[in-house]
Structure formats: structure tokens, C-alpha cells
Design an enzyme around this catalytic site. Structure first.
Site, PDB file in Angstrom:
ATOM      1  N   LYS A   1     -27.136  -2.219   3.820  1.00  0.00           N
ATOM      2  CA  LYS A   1     -27.157  -3.544   3.190  1.00  0.00           C
ATOM      3  C   LYS A   1     -28.450  -4.292   3.567  1.00  0.00           C
ATOM      4  O   LYS A   1     -29.185  -3.849   4.467  1.00  0.00           O
ATOM      5  CB  LYS A   1     -25.905  -4.304   3.630  1.00  0.00           C
ATOM      6  CG  LYS A   1     -24.602  -3.623   3.170  1.00  0.00           C
ATOM      7  CD  LYS A   1     -23.370  -4.423   3.584  1.00  0.00           C
ATOM      8  CE  LYS A   1     -22.095  -3.773   3.083  1.00  0.00           C
ATOM      9  NZ  LYS A   1     -20.893  -4.585   3.376  1.00  0.00           N
TER      10      LYS A   1
ATOM     11  N   TYR B   1     -18.713  -4.424  -6.667  1.00  0.00           N
ATOM     12  CA  TYR B   1     -17.634  -5.102  -5.939  1.00  0.00           C
ATOM     13  C   TYR B   1     -16.581  -5.695  -6.887  1.00  0.00           C
ATOM     14  O   TYR B   1     -15.911  -6.666  -6.521  1.00  0.00           O
ATOM     15  CB  TYR B   1     -18.215  -6.189  -5.036  1.00  0.00           C
ATOM     16  CG  TYR B   1     -18.843  -5.657  -3.751  1.00  0.00           C
ATOM     17  CD1 TYR B   1     -18.094  -4.910  -2.832  1.00  0.00           C
ATOM     18  CD2 TYR B   1     -20.164  -5.916  -3.428  1.00  0.00           C
ATOM     19  CE1 TYR B   1     -18.657  -4.431  -1.659  1.00  0.00           C
ATOM     20  CE2 TYR B   1     -20.737  -5.441  -2.245  1.00  0.00           C
ATOM     21  CZ  TYR B   1     -19.965  -4.697  -1.362  1.00  0.00           C
ATOM     22  OH  TYR B   1     -20.516  -4.224  -0.182  1.00  0.00           O
TER      23      TYR B   1
ATOM     24  N   THR C   1     -14.148  -2.967   8.735  1.00  0.00           N
ATOM     25  CA  THR C   1     -14.906  -3.948   7.952  1.00  0.00           C
ATOM     26  C   THR C   1     -15.449  -5.052   8.868  1.00  0.00           C
ATOM     27  O   THR C   1     -16.596  -5.474   8.746  1.00  0.00           O
ATOM     28  CB  THR C   1     -14.004  -4.563   6.853  1.00  0.00           C
ATOM     29  OG1 THR C   1     -13.468  -3.490   6.079  1.00  0.00           O
ATOM     30  CG2 THR C   1     -14.780  -5.504   5.955  1.00  0.00           C
TER      31      THR C   1
ATOM     32  N   ARG D   1     -20.904   0.061  12.859  1.00  0.00           N
ATOM     33  CA  ARG D   1     -20.698  -1.391  12.987  1.00  0.00           C
ATOM     34  C   ARG D   1     -20.358  -1.791  14.413  1.00  0.00           C
ATOM     35  O   ARG D   1     -20.783  -2.855  14.882  1.00  0.00           O
ATOM     36  CB  ARG D   1     -19.603  -1.838  12.016  1.00  0.00           C
ATOM     37  CG  ARG D   1     -20.052  -1.787  10.552  1.00  0.00           C
ATOM     38  CD  ARG D   1     -18.885  -2.012   9.626  1.00  0.00           C
ATOM     39  NE  ARG D   1     -19.274  -2.027   8.222  1.00  0.00           N
ATOM     40  CZ  ARG D   1     -18.422  -1.810   7.225  1.00  0.00           C
ATOM     41  NH1 ARG D   1     -17.143  -1.567   7.486  1.00  0.00           N
ATOM     42  NH2 ARG D   1     -18.835  -1.837   5.975  1.00  0.00           N
TER      43      ARG D   1
ATOM     44  N   ASN E   1     -22.414  -6.988   7.895  1.00  0.00           N
ATOM     45  CA  ASN E   1     -21.927  -5.750   8.528  1.00  0.00           C
ATOM     46  C   ASN E   1     -22.747  -4.506   8.171  1.00  0.00           C
ATOM     47  O   ASN E   1     -22.276  -3.389   8.271  1.00  0.00           O
ATOM     48  CB  ASN E   1     -20.417  -5.566   8.310  1.00  0.00           C
ATOM     49  CG  ASN E   1     -20.045  -5.433   6.849  1.00  0.00           C
ATOM     50  OD1 ASN E   1     -20.903  -5.508   5.976  1.00  0.00           O
ATOM     51  ND2 ASN E   1     -18.768  -5.238   6.578  1.00  0.00           N
TER      52      ASN E   1
ATOM     53  N   HIS F   1     -22.448  -0.060   3.879  1.00  0.00           N
ATOM     54  CA  HIS F   1     -21.263   0.190   3.045  1.00  0.00           C
ATOM     55  C   HIS F   1     -20.969   1.678   3.013  1.00  0.00           C
ATOM     56  O   HIS F   1     -21.887   2.495   3.053  1.00  0.00           O
ATOM     57  CB  HIS F   1     -21.535  -0.297   1.615  1.00  0.00           C
ATOM     58  CG  HIS F   1     -20.615   0.308   0.600  1.00  0.00           C
ATOM     59  ND1 HIS F   1     -19.359  -0.182   0.365  1.00  0.00           N
ATOM     60  CD2 HIS F   1     -20.752   1.391  -0.213  1.00  0.00           C
ATOM     61  CE1 HIS F   1     -18.766   0.559  -0.566  1.00  0.00           C
ATOM     62  NE2 HIS F   1     -19.597   1.521  -0.933  1.00  0.00           N
TER      63      HIS F   1
ATOM     64  N   GLU G   1     -19.138   4.823  -7.712  1.00  0.00           N
ATOM     65  CA  GLU G   1     -20.294   4.170  -7.086  1.00  0.00           C
ATOM     66  C   GLU G   1     -21.556   5.028  -7.239  1.00  0.00           C
ATOM     67  O   GLU G   1     -22.643   4.504  -7.501  1.00  0.00           O
ATOM     68  CB  GLU G   1     -19.988   3.893  -5.604  1.00  0.00           C
ATOM     69  CG  GLU G   1     -18.912   2.819  -5.444  1.00  0.00           C
ATOM     70  CD  GLU G   1     -18.386   2.688  -4.015  1.00  0.00           C
ATOM     71  OE1 GLU G   1     -18.868   3.398  -3.113  1.00  0.00           O
ATOM     72  OE2 GLU G   1     -17.467   1.854  -3.823  1.00  0.00           O
TER      73      GLU G   1
END
Ligand code: RTP
Length: 150
Positions: free
Chosen positions: A12, A52, A94, A105, A115, A118, A129
Site C-alpha cells: 500500500k 474494495y 487486519t 503487519r 497497515n 494487502h 483482483e
């Protein structure tokens, strides 16, 4: 090789800005996953809203889209045994504070809204995806080390 799956992993914008792309890719490569697609992209709001779509009624959705559109991301497809479930285990929860040490994470971030990475949560979503982020398709090649991992 049984249970060969593909998963979509995405560093991200915060992961890119913090210089964690190499660290994240290295963890998956060292584990034995085969990287079959890789690119940097600054995603549009439209692309992110599709990615999303399942979360569009959640209160955090607008902030999530803003965060994800705030800079380039690194889009990755990995292939290997149980790649989807194993990818999720390697990512952690998450919420980074609930993520075990040793996970991406759990080792590298602190906040659910930042975070860093993905990972697809099902084989079906991984397929969706991958098609969304790599409409151009994916290279096919043999990795010389495959026989040493399986
Ligand atoms: P991801 O899709 O990014 O791998 O995350 P995930 O499956 O672990 O979690 P999901 O529920 O699909 O949420 C997607 C992303 O939305 C942000 N989020 N913020 N309470 C909050 O503020 C909140 N909850 C989720 C996170 O960036 C999460 O990864």
C-alpha cells in the site's frame, strides 16, 4: 505440485513511502513463493472502488479510498502452495496491533488505517483482483528452484 494457487499482494502507499517494498517481497520469495507479476501503479479512485467494492457501505470506506489513492502502490501476483491462506497468515491480522510478531503487519506497522500491505482473502477474490490489477495478463516461466521447494 498440489494446491497451487495465485494470490494478489499489494504494498500500500504507506509501505512504498516507508521503503518496505523490498522487505515485503523478500519475505514471500524466501518462503518459496514464485513472483509472476510485479508493477508500480498510482491507482485511480475508480480502480480502488472496484477493488474494495465489498466494503463500500463501511464507515471507513471514504478514508480507505483516500489512503489508497494517496500514492503509488506495488501490485504483485504470487504463486505457490496454498498461496492465498499462507499469504494471509504471513500478513497477520487486519489490525496490526492484533498481529503476531513475525508477521508483516505484526513486525512493521501499528495502525489499521496504515497497515502497509494487502493480500487476497479467498481464491475467488484473488482471481478477481488479479484480473482487475493485471488486465494485460501475466508472464509464464519456470523457476529453476521449484524442484527444491517441493
Ligand atoms: P486488505 O483487504 O487490505 O488485505 O485488508 P483485510 O482483508 O485484512 O481487511 P478488510 O476488512 O478487507 O479491510 C480492508 C482495509 O480497510 C482498512 N480498514 N480500516 N476500522 C478501520 O478503520 C478499518 N478497517 C479496515 C484497512 O486498511 C484494511 O486493510
Amino acid at each position: 505440485m498440489s494446491n497451487t494457487e495465485r494470490t494478489y499482494i499489494m504494498v500500500k502507499p504507506d509501505g512504498v513511502q516507508r521503503g518496505l517494498v523490498g522487505e515485503i517481497i523478500q519475505r514471500f520469495e524466501r518462503r518459496g513463493f514464485k513472483m509472476i507479476a510485479l508493477k508500480m501503479v498510482w491507482p485511480t479512485t475508480e480502480l480502488l472502488e472496484k477493488h474494495y467494492a465489498d466494503l463500500k457501505n463501511r464507515p471507513f470506506f471514504p478514508n480507505l479510498i483516500k489512503y489508497m489513492a494517496s500514492g503509488p502502490v506495488v501490485a504483485i501476483v504470487l504463486e505457490g502452495r496454498d498461496a492465498v491462506a499462507t499469504g494471509r497468515v504471513m500478513l497477520g491480522e487486519t489490525d496490526p496491533l492484533k498481529s503476531a510478531p513475525g508477521t508483516i503487519r505484526g513486525d512493521l506497522c501499528l495502525q489499521v488505517g496504515r497497515n502497509i500491505c494487502h493480500g487476497s482473502d479467498s481464491v475467488q477474490n484473488a482471481e478477481k483482483e488479479i484480473a482487475l490489477w493485471f488486465p494485460e495478463g501475466i508472464v509464464k516461466y519456470t523457476l529453476a528452484t521449484e524442484n527444491w521447494i517441493f
